[in-house]
Design an enzyme around this catalytic site. Structure first.
Site, short mmCIF file in Angstrom:
data_model
loop_
_atom_site.label_atom_id
_atom_site.label_comp_id
_atom_site.label_asym_id
_atom_site.label_seq_id
_atom_site.Cartn_x
_atom_site.Cartn_y
_atom_site.Cartn_z
N SER A 98 1.07 -1.00 -0.12
CA SER A 98 -0.65 0.21 0.31
C SER A 98 0.98 1.35 0.05
O SER A 98 1.93 1.37 0.59
CB SER A 98 -1.23 0.01 1.29
OG SER A 98 -1.31 1.33 1.84
N HIS A 151 -1.28 -2.40 -4.25
CA HIS A 151 -2.78 -2.47 -3.05
C HIS A 151 -2.59 -0.42 -3.35
O HIS A 151 -1.99 0.27 -2.79
CB HIS A 151 -2.87 -2.93 -2.17
CG HIS A 151 -4.17 -2.90 -1.29
ND1 HIS A 151 -5.04 -3.23 -1.13
CD2 HIS A 151 -4.78 -1.87 -0.62
CE1 HIS A 151 -6.50 -2.99 -0.74
NE2 HIS A 151 -5.47 -2.25 0.29
N ASP A 206 -5.45 2.74 -1.84
CA ASP A 206 -6.16 3.21 -1.37
C ASP A 206 -6.91 4.32 -1.32
O ASP A 206 -6.07 5.58 -1.48
CB ASP A 206 -5.49 3.17 0.17
CG ASP A 206 -5.19 2.01 0.75
OD1 ASP A 206 -6.24 0.62 0.68
OD2 ASP A 206 -3.89 1.67 1.33
N MET A 258 -9.51 6.97 -0.75
CA MET A 258 -10.39 7.88 0.02
C MET A 258 -10.43 9.12 -0.32
O MET A 258 -9.87 10.20 -0.90
CB MET A 258 -9.58 8.10 1.59
CG MET A 258 -8.82 6.68 2.20
SD MET A 258 -8.30 7.04 3.90
CE MET A 258 -7.13 4.87 3.71
N HIS A 287 -8.86 -0.18 -3.03
CA HIS A 287 -9.50 -0.50 -1.90
C HIS A 287 -10.14 0.83 -2.31
O HIS A 287 -9.91 1.86 -1.87
CB HIS A 287 -8.73 -0.34 -1.35
CG HIS A 287 -9.26 -0.70 0.42
ND1 HIS A 287 -8.60 -1.18 0.96
CD2 HIS A 287 -10.66 -0.67 0.70
CE1 HIS A 287 -9.46 -1.01 2.22
NE2 HIS A 287 -10.47 -0.66 1.94
N MET A 306 -13.24 3.50 -0.33
CA MET A 306 -13.13 3.60 0.83
C MET A 306 -13.70 5.14 0.41
O MET A 306 -13.73 5.87 0.72
CB MET A 306 -11.93 4.04 2.02
CG MET A 306 -11.77 2.08 1.82
SD MET A 306 -10.00 2.76 2.70
CE MET A 306 -8.73 3.08 1.33
N MET A 364 -10.73 -6.30 6.54
CA MET A 364 -10.16 -5.28 7.26
C MET A 364 -9.38 -5.41 8.73
O MET A 364 -10.52 -6.20 9.50
CB MET A 364 -11.09 -4.23 7.90
CG MET A 364 -11.07 -3.55 6.41
SD MET A 364 -9.82 -2.90 5.43
CE MET A 364 -8.73 -1.82 6.05
N ASP A 387 -5.28 -7.00 5.13
CA ASP A 387 -4.98 -5.34 4.94
C ASP A 387 -5.55 -4.04 6.97
O ASP A 387 -5.88 -4.35 7.20
CB ASP A 387 -6.22 -4.27 4.00
CG ASP A 387 -5.94 -3.15 3.65
OD1 ASP A 387 -3.92 -2.70 4.71
OD2 ASP A 387 -5.74 -2.07 2.84
C1 DX5 Z 1 -6.50 1.64 5.49
C2 DX5 Z 1 -5.67 0.61 4.62
C3 DX5 Z 1 -4.34 0.32 4.02
C4 DX5 Z 1 -2.92 0.93 5.25
C5 DX5 Z 1 -2.01 -0.31 5.30
O1 DX5 Z 1 -7.25 2.27 5.14
O2 DX5 Z 1 -6.65 0.49 3.58
O3 DX5 Z 1 -4.35 -0.34 2.53
O4 DX5 Z 1 -2.61 1.81 4.06
O5 DX5 Z 1 -1.14 0.38 5.88
P1 DX5 Z 1 -0.06 -0.32 7.30
O6 DX5 Z 1 0.59 -2.11 6.70
O7 DX5 Z 1 0.86 0.40 7.34
O8 DX5 Z 1 -1.63 -0.49 8.32
ZN ZN Z 2 -6.58 -1.19 2.44
#
Ligand code: DX5
Ligand code: ZN
Length: 225
Positions: free
Chosen positions: A6, A31, A33, A35, A68, A70, A139, A181
């Site tokens: 990530s 991956h 992320d 948001m 992913h 969010m 999660m 994750d």
């Molecule tokens: C959290 C994300 C993850 C996160 C993982 O909201 O979906 O993918 O960034 O990072 P680490 O491995 O640092 O928990």
């Molecule tokens: Zn994620």
């Protein structure tokens, strides 16, 4: 065990180099992320389809990209991510009204469909959907940022998914992958593999100020044996 970085803890002005360091170290799954400033509790904004398109162009076609989501409106906007070049879109069960219809639309569009669920959501809500999912993401932190602590109570959810998917496969059904994750590091990755996880997202454990990506990945592979 597949390791999917990530990039939330990366220097975003160096994303291309981070991609090259990762793939040179043997990474073949990234991956992403997403948001939107609304859906996660801390109201974070990360990046969107334009950045994904640049990443796809930089890594070429052989690296597997998942996103992913969010975000509040995955059902309305997932196509933008597919068009930007992801292979798999993962949407939250808590944010989608008709998941079967969403997954069906993704499959017809030619991409894979994944479902992710939050620490507060029971695994029993997810299991009835497995037959049409390419991947289920557990999660192990509350989504919102990288660098949080792993929640070991997800063990029972993963074991329940592993049993349900093994049963599904034994009757000719889909080989739905299990991904985890949040808070995965060298010290706990072998444990989650033993529970039945096949793909681990690793953010701050891979991209940090302490060591290079290749050094961190070497430590993770050593922990996996
Ligand atoms: C959290 C994300 C993850 C996160 C993982 O909201 O979906 O993918 O960034 O990072 P680490 O491995 O640092 O928990
Ligand atoms: Zn994620």
């Amino acid at each position: 065990m597949e390791i999917a970085p990530s990039i939330l803890t990366a220097d975003f002005t160096r994303l291309g180099e981070v991609m090259e360091e990762s793939t040179a170290a043997g990474i073949s799954w990234i991956h992403l992320d997403i948001m939107d400033g609304n859906w996660v509790i801390n109201k974070t904004i990360t990046f969107g389809p334009a950045v994904i398109r640049s990443i796809r162009n930089r890594v070429g076609k052989d690296v597997f990209l998942d996103c992913h989501l969010m975000i509040t409106n995955a059902e309305q906007t997932w196509q933008q991510y597919a068009d930007a070049g992801v292979d798999l879109v993962i949407a939250h069960i808590e944010a989608v009204d008709d998941f079967a219809a969403l997954a069906n639309a993704m499959h017809e569009y030619g991409i894979q469909a994944g479902m992710v669920f939050n620490p507060a959501t029971p695994v029993e809500e997810v299991i009835p959907h497995l037959s049409y999912l390419d991947l289920v993401l557990v999660m192990s932190v509350v989504p919102g940022k990288g660098g949080q602590s792993f929640m070991p109570e997800v063990e029972s959810k993963i074991r329940a998914l592993r049993a349900a998917i093994d049963e599904q496969k034994s009757t000719g059904g889909r080989a739905t992958k299990i991904m985890i994750d949040g808070g995965i590091k060298a010290h706990n990755i072998a444990m989650v593999k033993e529970w039945g996880v096949e793909v681990a997202v690793v953010g701050s454990g891979l991209i940090n100020d302490k060591a290079s990506i290749v050094e961190n990945l070497t430590e993770i592979h050593a922990a996996l044996g």
